[in-house]
Design an enzyme around this catalytic site. Structure first.
Site, short mmCIF file in Angstrom:
data_model
loop_
_atom_site.label_atom_id
_atom_site.label_comp_id
_atom_site.label_asym_id
_atom_site.label_seq_id
_atom_site.Cartn_x
_atom_site.Cartn_y
_atom_site.Cartn_z
N CYS A 2 0.82 -0.87 -0.06
CA CYS A 2 -0.12 0.09 -0.07
C CYS A 2 0.84 1.26 -0.07
O CYS A 2 2.06 1.36 0.51
CB CYS A 2 -1.09 -0.07 1.17
SG CYS A 2 -1.97 -1.50 1.58
N ARG A 27 4.98 -0.12 -6.30
CA ARG A 27 4.88 -1.07 -4.97
C ARG A 27 4.03 -2.13 -5.11
O ARG A 27 3.97 -2.89 -4.37
CB ARG A 27 4.52 -0.11 -3.85
CG ARG A 27 5.69 0.91 -3.36
CD ARG A 27 4.94 1.81 -2.29
NE ARG A 27 5.17 1.29 -1.05
CZ ARG A 27 6.02 1.07 -0.06
NH1 ARG A 27 7.10 1.85 -0.47
NH2 ARG A 27 5.85 0.51 0.90
N TRP A 74 -2.90 -2.62 -1.57
CA TRP A 74 -2.91 -3.88 -2.06
C TRP A 74 -3.49 -4.93 -0.97
O TRP A 74 -3.35 -4.95 0.33
CB TRP A 74 -1.37 -4.25 -1.80
CG TRP A 74 -0.60 -5.69 -2.38
CD1 TRP A 74 -0.52 -6.01 -3.69
CD2 TRP A 74 -0.52 -6.67 -1.55
NE1 TRP A 74 -0.02 -7.05 -3.67
CE2 TRP A 74 -0.19 -7.85 -2.37
CE3 TRP A 74 -0.47 -7.20 -0.12
CZ2 TRP A 74 0.22 -8.97 -2.18
CZ3 TRP A 74 -0.39 -8.34 0.37
CH2 TRP A 74 0.20 -9.22 -0.64
N ASN A 100 -1.47 2.20 5.75
CA ASN A 100 -0.58 0.91 5.77
C ASN A 100 -0.29 0.09 6.97
O ASN A 100 -0.13 0.91 7.92
CB ASN A 100 0.75 1.49 5.10
CG ASN A 100 0.55 2.22 3.56
OD1 ASN A 100 -0.45 2.19 2.95
ND2 ASN A 100 1.51 2.60 3.08
N GLY A 101 -0.18 -1.17 6.67
CA GLY A 101 0.17 -1.75 8.07
C GLY A 101 -1.15 -2.86 8.08
O GLY A 101 -2.08 -2.71 7.57
N GLU A 483 17.06 -18.11 -8.20
CA GLU A 483 16.92 -16.67 -8.31
C GLU A 483 16.36 -16.56 -9.94
O GLU A 483 15.33 -15.95 -9.98
CB GLU A 483 18.27 -16.01 -8.35
CG GLU A 483 17.81 -14.42 -8.55
CD GLU A 483 16.81 -13.58 -8.12
OE1 GLU A 483 16.04 -14.21 -7.16
OE2 GLU A 483 16.31 -12.42 -8.33
N LYS A 487 12.50 -15.46 -10.75
CA LYS A 487 12.53 -14.39 -11.90
C LYS A 487 11.65 -14.52 -12.81
O LYS A 487 10.51 -13.81 -12.94
CB LYS A 487 13.81 -13.78 -12.20
CG LYS A 487 14.27 -12.42 -12.62
CD LYS A 487 14.68 -11.68 -11.58
CE LYS A 487 13.75 -11.46 -10.27
NZ LYS A 487 14.21 -11.05 -9.02
N GLU A 490 7.82 -14.79 -11.54
CA GLU A 490 7.19 -13.75 -10.79
C GLU A 490 6.61 -12.75 -11.96
O GLU A 490 5.67 -12.02 -11.93
CB GLU A 490 7.78 -13.04 -9.92
CG GLU A 490 9.01 -12.51 -10.26
CD GLU A 490 9.78 -11.58 -9.04
OE1 GLU A 490 9.30 -11.18 -8.16
OE2 GLU A 490 11.12 -11.52 -8.99
N HIS A 506 16.29 -38.06 -9.00
CA HIS A 506 15.44 -38.43 -7.68
C HIS A 506 14.07 -38.07 -8.01
O HIS A 506 13.45 -38.07 -6.76
CB HIS A 506 16.32 -37.76 -6.42
CG HIS A 506 17.46 -38.39 -6.29
ND1 HIS A 506 17.77 -39.75 -5.92
CD2 HIS A 506 18.92 -37.82 -6.60
CE1 HIS A 506 19.15 -39.91 -5.98
NE2 HIS A 506 19.77 -38.74 -6.41
N LYS A 605 6.34 -4.51 -4.06
CA LYS A 605 7.56 -4.36 -3.97
C LYS A 605 8.21 -4.33 -2.64
O LYS A 605 9.08 -4.94 -2.43
CB LYS A 605 7.86 -2.80 -4.45
CG LYS A 605 9.32 -2.24 -4.66
CD LYS A 605 10.12 -3.28 -5.82
CE LYS A 605 11.54 -3.16 -5.65
NZ LYS A 605 12.28 -4.01 -6.37
C1 AGP Z 1 12.16 -9.96 -5.85
O1 AGP Z 1 12.17 -10.04 -7.24
C2 AGP Z 1 10.74 -10.26 -5.35
N1 AGP Z 1 9.70 -9.40 -5.73
C3 AGP Z 1 10.75 -10.56 -3.77
O2 AGP Z 1 10.95 -11.79 -3.77
C4 AGP Z 1 11.57 -9.66 -2.99
O3 AGP Z 1 12.97 -10.07 -2.92
C5 AGP Z 1 11.21 -10.31 -1.43
O4 AGP Z 1 9.89 -9.84 -1.25
C6 AGP Z 1 12.01 -9.58 -0.35
O5 AGP Z 1 12.27 -8.10 -0.36
P1 AGP Z 1 13.12 -7.35 0.34
O6 AGP Z 1 14.52 -7.62 -0.13
O7 AGP Z 1 12.75 -5.92 0.24
O8 AGP Z 1 13.13 -7.67 2.16
#
Ligand code: AGP
Length: 610
Positions: A2, A27, A74, A100-101, A483, A487, A490, A506, A605
Site C-alpha cells: 500500500c 509498490r 494491496w 498502511n500496515g 533466483e 524471476k 514472478e 530423484h 515491491k
Molecule cells: C524479488 O524479485 C521479489 N519481488 C521478492 O522476492 C523480494 O525479493 C522479497 O519480497 C524480499 O524483499 P526485500 O529484499 O525488500 O526484503
C-alpha cells in the site's frame, strides 16, 4: 504494497495526489482512492484497478479542494473492491483515513464499535481507525492530531496513517508505527507520503517519522509530536537522488533500465572498500576481536534476498570456513534457532522494511546475536535495527522484480565473506586483493553480456509457450538457479522450479518430455562434468536445454539447443555474471507472453505484512 500520499496547500490538490499515487505504483496495488476537503465536506473517490482509472474518474469531477489524502491498496483484509479501497470514512463521513500496515486487533475493535452503533461499509481492518477517530474527535473537537493519537492507543499492530476531517480545513494528521511515513515542506504546501519517492517533485528535505511519532500538517507549516503529545524537533533528512531515477531514462520499462544499471552497482558497491591494501567495512559495527569470535552465521531474508543468501553461504563457508545457514525469515522467526553471542545474523533486504525480516532481526537480537543488515534503503527499519549495515548502492529500485539490488546484495555479501576470511586468517591479504580485483572486473563483464542479447532472446522465444520450466545447476550454480526460476515465474507467470542438477533423477526428471525447457547454469566449475552428465540424461528424454555457458565452451553445444555465453570468471563470481542473462531471459519471456514486467500481478515491491 500500500502507498499513502497527502498534501495541503493553496492550490487544488487533486493533481498532486494523482501524481504522488503514480509514483507509488511500483509498490504493487489493486485499487486506489482519494479524499479531498471541499466546501466544508469530504469528497471520497475510489476505484479498483490502476491509478489511471482513478485519474479519469477525478477528471470528470469538479474538485477544487486544496487539502487531501490518497492511497493505493494491496488487499490484505477483504478482496480488492471499491468499498474496500481507501480512504475509509467515519459514519458521518466527516473524517477519512488512509492506512498502511495491519491492525491486528481489528476484529475485536470492530465488534466493540458496532456494539456502540458504528456502521461499517468495508471488510478492511483500516475502517476501524476511521470510527475510532470519530469517537476520539467527539472528545476533543477541533483537534484532529490529538484525536488520532488517542484513537491509536486502542490499536495493536502496524500503521502508517494519515487522516483529514471536514471540520478542520487544511489540516492533515499522520502517525507511524512499524510502517513508514515521511513528511516534507514544499514551496507553498506540506506533504506526507509512505515513501520518499512520492515527495521528490516537491521537496528534498524530509522528516522520516520514528515509531510513535505524529505530525500535523497545514498549508503553512508542519508540527511534530511524540506519542505522549509533546512537541518535538525532528531530524531532517536530505534526499540527494535525482528525479530521473524515478523515470525510465529512455528504456521501455524500469526492469530493463535497472538490469543495465548493474555494472554501476558493482563499481559503487566496491568503491572505497580497499583501504591501504586491506579490505574494510567500517559500517559493520564490529571490532576485529568480535569478528574473529564469530563461529556461526545465519543469513535471514525473503525471496530474491534469500537467494543472495544462498550464494553467501557458499562463499562464507568456502573462504572463511564458518558454518553458515540461510533461512527464510518467516521460518526463522517462528522456530528456536541456536544462537549464541558468537553468532552473526546477516539480514538481507532490498526495501529494508520486509515485515518477516524485521521480526527475525528483533528475535535474533533478543537472543543475543549481533545483527548485520544489508539493505538498499538508507535509514530503513532494517538499517536502524541492525548493529551495522552495508548499503548496496543500487539506488531506488522501481520494478517489482529485484535485479540490480540482488546484484548489489551478492557483491556486498561477497565482500563480507572476504572480510570474514581475512579476519580469520583463512585467506592471505594477497588472495583477498586478487579476489577483490576480479570481483571489480565483473562490472565490465556484465557490460559485455548486456551488449549482445540475441541468444537470450532466441532462447526466450523457444521457451515462451511452455507450461513449466526447470532451472538446474551444481555448486554455486544451483544457488543462481533459484533466483532464475523466481524471476521467470514472478514476471511471466510461467511455472518454474530450481533444482540442484544431481537431484534430477530423484524425481524431477519424470517431468521431462519433448520440448520441456531445462535452463542450466553450466559455466566452468569443478563440477562442470557432473552437470553435463545430468544434462545428457535430460537431453535423452527430449528436454529443450538452454545453457548459460562460459565463452569458448564448444562442447556444450552438443547437448544444449540454445547456448548463452558469459565471460570466463572464477567459479565464485558466476552468480554475478550468470544471473544477468537469467534476468533478461525472464523479462524477454514475460514480454512475449504480454505481461507487465514492472508490475506483476499480485506482487508488491515491499512486503510490509506478515
Ligand atoms: C524479488 O524479485 C521479489 N519481488 C521478492 O522476492 C523480494 O525479493 C522479497 O519480497 C524480499 O524483499 P526485500 O529484499 O525488500 O526484503
Amino acid at each position: 504494497m500500500c502507498g499513502i500520499v497527502g498534501c495541503t496547500g493553496s492550490m487544488p490538490v487533486k493533481k498532486v495526489l494523482v501524481e504522488g499515487l503514480k509514483r507509488l505504483e511500483y509498490r504493487g496495488y489493486d485499487s486506489a482512492g482519494v479524499a479531498i476537503q471541499q466546501d466544508g465536506a469530504l469528497e471520497v473517490v475510489h476505484r479498483v484497478g490502476k491509478v489511471a482509472g482513478l485519474e479519469s474518474e477525478l477528471a470528470c469531477r469538479d474538485l477544487r479542494g486544496t487539502c487531501g489524502i490518497g492511497h493505493t491498496r494491496w488487499a490484505t483484509h477483504g478482496r480488492p473492491s471499491t468499498v474496500n479501497a481507501h480512504p475509509h470514512a467515519s459514519c458521518d463521513g466527516r473524517i477519512a483515513v488512509v492506512h498502511n500496515g495491519i491492525i491486528e486487533n481489528f476484529a475485536e475493535l470492530r465488534e466493540q464499535l458496532q456494539a456502540r452503533g458504528h456502521v461499517f461499509a468495508s471488510e478492511t481492518d483500516t475502517e476501524v481507525l476511521a470510527h475510532l477517530l470519530e469517537e476520539a474527535y467527539a472528545e476533543c473537537p477541533g483537534d484532529l492530531l490529538t484525536a488520532l493519537r488517542r484513537a491509536l492507543q486502542h490499536v495493536i499492530g502496524a500503521y502508517g496513517v494519515a487522516a483529514v476531517c471536514a471540520d478542520e480545513p487544511g489540516v492533515i494528521a499522520c502517525a507511524r508505527k512499524d510502517s513508514p511515513i515521511v513528511v516534507g515542506r514544499g514551496k507553498d504546501a506540506s506533504y506526507v507520503a509512505s515513501d520518499i519517492i512520492a515527495l521528490i517533485d516537491a521537496t528534498r528535505d524530509v522528516v522520516v517519522l520514528e515509531d510513535g511519532q505524529l505530525a500535523r500538517l497545514t498549508p503553512e507549516s508542519i508540527t511534530y509530536f511524540d506519542e505522549r503529545g509533546r512537541e518535538i524537533e525532528p531530524e531532517i533528512t536530505h534526499v540527494d537522488w535525482d528525479v530521473d531515477l524515478a523515470e525510465k531514462g529512455g528504456y521501455p520499462d524500469f526492469m530493463l533500465k535497472e538490469i543495465h544499471e548493474q555494472p554501476r552497482v558493482v563499481r559503487d558497491t566496491l568503491a572505497g572498500r580497499m583501504v591501504g591494501g586491506e579490505l574494510s567495512i567500517d559500517e559493520l559495527g564490529l571490532s576485529y576481536e568480535e569478528l574473529n569470535l564469530i563461529d556461526r552465521v545465519y543469513v535471514i531474508a525473503c525471496g530474491t534476498s534469500y537467494h543472495a543468501g544462498l550464494i553467501a553461504k557458499n562463499l562464507i563457508e568456502r573462504w572463511a570456513r564458518i558454518p553458515t545457514e540461510v533461512e527464510v525469515a518467516s521460518e526463522f522467526r517462528y522456530r528456536n534457532p541456536i544462537i549464541t553471542p558468537s553468532t552473526l545474523v546477516v539480514a538481507v533486504s532490498q526495501s529494508g522494511e520486509t515485515a518477516d525480516t524485521l521480526a527475525a532481526i528483533r528475535d535474533a537480537r533478543i537472543r543475543g546475536a549481533k545483527v548485520f543488515g544489508i539493505t538498499n534503503v538508507v535509514g530503513s527499519p532494517v538499517a536502524r535495527e541492525s548493529d551495522g549495515v552495508i548499503y548496496t548502492k543500487a539506488n531506488k529500485e522501481i520494478a517489482v522484480a529485484s535485479t540490480k539490488s540482488f546484484l548489489g546484495q551478492v557483491v556486498s555479501l561477497t565482500l563480507l565473506a572476504l572480510l570474514l576470511a581475512q579476519t580469520k586468517g583463512r585467506l592471505t591479504t594477497a588472495q583477498v586483493r586478487l579476489l577483490f580485483r576480479e570481483l571489480g572486473d565483473t562490472a565490465e563483464q556484465i557490460e559485455r553480456i548486456l551488449h549482445d542479447t540475441e541468444a537470450i532472446d532466441e532462447a526466450a522465444y523457444a521457451c515462451k509457450d511452455a507450461a513449466s520450466a526447470l532451472f538446474v545447476g551444481r555448486g554455486i550454480g544451483s544457488a543462481i538457479c533459484y533466483e532464475g526460476a523466481l524471476k521467470l515465474k514472478e514476471i511471466s507467470y510461467l511455472h518454474a522450479e530450481a533444482y540442484a542438477a544431481g537431484e534430477m533423477k530423484h524425481g524431477p526428471i519424470a517431468l521431462i518430455d519433448d520440448g520441456f525447457p531445462v535452463i542450466a547454469v553450466a559455466t566452468e566449475s569443478p563440477v562442470y562434468d557432473k552437470l553435463v552428465s545430468n544434462l545428457k540424461e535430460c537431453e535423452a528424454r527430449g528436454a529443450l536445454i538452454v545453457a548459460i555457458a562460459t565463452e569458448g565452451d564448444e562442447e556444450i553445444k552438443k547437448i544444449a539447443r540454445h547456448v548463452i555465453y558469459v565471460p570466463k570468471v572464477r567459479d565464485c563470481f558466476t552468480p554475478i555474471t550468470a544471473s544477468v542473462p537469467l534476468q533478461l531471459f525472464a523479462r524477454a519471456i514475460a514480454l512475449l507472453r504480454g505481461c507487465d514486467v514492472d508490475q506483476p500481478r499480485n506482487l508488491a515491491k515491499s512486503v510490509t505484512v506478515e
